[in-house]
Design a protein around this motif. Structure first.
Motif, PDB file in Angstrom:
ATOM      1  N   ASN A  63       0.842  -1.200   0.000  1.00  0.00           N
ATOM      2  CA  ASN A  63       0.000   0.000   0.000  1.00  0.00           C
ATOM      3  C   ASN A  63       0.878   1.250   0.000  1.00  0.00           C
ATOM      4  O   ASN A  63       1.844   1.331   0.768  1.00  0.00           O
ATOM      5  CB  ASN A  63      -0.900   0.026   1.240  1.00  0.00           C
ATOM      6  CG  ASN A  63      -1.831  -1.169   1.304  1.00  0.00           C
ATOM      7  OD1 ASN A  63      -2.407  -1.559   0.293  1.00  0.00           O
ATOM      8  ND2 ASN A  63      -1.973  -1.750   2.478  1.00  0.00           N
ATOM      9  N   LYS A 199       2.461   2.887   2.944  1.00  0.00           N
ATOM     10  CA  LYS A 199       1.475   2.865   4.028  1.00  0.00           C
ATOM     11  C   LYS A 199       1.600   1.546   4.803  1.00  0.00           C
ATOM     12  O   LYS A 199       2.455   0.710   4.533  1.00  0.00           O
ATOM     13  CB  LYS A 199       0.060   2.974   3.448  1.00  0.00           C
ATOM     14  CG  LYS A 199      -0.295   4.297   2.831  1.00  0.00           C
ATOM     15  CD  LYS A 199      -1.757   4.262   2.375  1.00  0.00           C
ATOM     16  CE  LYS A 199      -2.251   5.589   1.878  1.00  0.00           C
ATOM     17  NZ  LYS A 199      -3.688   5.528   1.494  1.00  0.00           N
ATOM     18  N   ASN A 203      -3.958  -3.772   7.654  1.00  0.00           N
ATOM     19  CA  ASN A 203      -4.906  -2.768   8.130  1.00  0.00           C
ATOM     20  C   ASN A 203      -5.639  -3.253   9.390  1.00  0.00           C
ATOM     21  O   ASN A 203      -5.740  -4.409   9.651  1.00  0.00           O
ATOM     22  CB  ASN A 203      -5.926  -2.444   7.028  1.00  0.00           C
ATOM     23  CG  ASN A 203      -5.254  -1.774   5.849  1.00  0.00           C
ATOM     24  OD1 ASN A 203      -4.376  -0.918   6.030  1.00  0.00           O
ATOM     25  ND2 ASN A 203      -5.652  -2.134   4.638  1.00  0.00           N
TER      26      ASN A 203
END
Length: 203
Positions: A63, A199, A203
């Motif tokens: 990401n 990133k 998540n």
């Protein structure tokens, strides 16, 4: 993965007076996107990848923040007069000795920031240099331990380095718990939202 220097790109203005990107900015963004595609392929397929080490980890594409040309800076390396040996810790709790060698600096939105450069010694005696940092995106949009930038020290004290946060990446422990990685210290915090580079993976 070695840091890519974009000298040609840095010979032009980083900011455009209109919303339309300049040809140089478009070419730069394309180079970064190509670099990211190469990293994804390495991570997916190479046996040296953290996804293929020991307990194989399920792969999905990394990401990233959108490529932002205004997060590319240039700086000299400012060496500290006294180079202190400091202890930093790995994510498995082990102490590591490293030398606080110097720093690079950059300006963003009218403020000046500095980023430490550390000198470490490999098992074969080779010295290598590292930048690691946290910022206001850490543990929110970006990896909770921090992110890294490759740094290749040059012998010329007047050499101008490229500091490109679009190339900021996660250490291998972000993907596979079998790895331990250096934890940036409080001094390595940059009080800025660096919405550039990699990133969080999970998540």
């Amino acid at each position: 993965m070695k840091q890519i220097l974009y000298v040609m790109f840095l010979s032009v203005l980083l900011f455009s007076c209109s919303d339309k990107l300049s040809p140089e900015e478009e070419a730069y963004i394309k180079r970064i996107e190509e670099h990211r595609a190469q990293v994804n392929e390495f991570m997916k397929s190479d046996p040296r990848s953290p996804f293929n080490f020991k307990n194989k980890v399920e792969f999905h594409e990394l990401n990233y923040f959108d490529v932002k040309p205004d997060f590319v800076f240039t700086s000299k390396l400012y060496e500290y007069p006294e180079k202190d040996t400091v202890i930093i810790y790995g994510t498995k709790g082990e102490p590591r000795e490293t030398v606080k060698f110097g720093y690079v600096k950059f300006r963003y939105d009218g403020e000046e920031f500095k980023v430490n450069v550390y000198e470490s010694t490999g098992k074969d005696g080779t010295k290598y240099y590292s930048i690691w940092f946290t910022d206001k995106t850490t543990n929110k949009e970006s990896y909770g331990v921090g992110r890294y930038l490759d740094f290749e020290k040059q012998d010329d004290p007047n050499y101008i380095y490229t500091v490109d946060f679009n190339l900021a990446y996660n250490p291998y422990c972000a993907y596979n718990p079998n790895y331990s990685c250096a934890i940036p210290s409080k001094e390595d915090y940059i009080p800025l939202e660096i919405k550039a580079g990699e990133k969080k993976f999970h998540n």
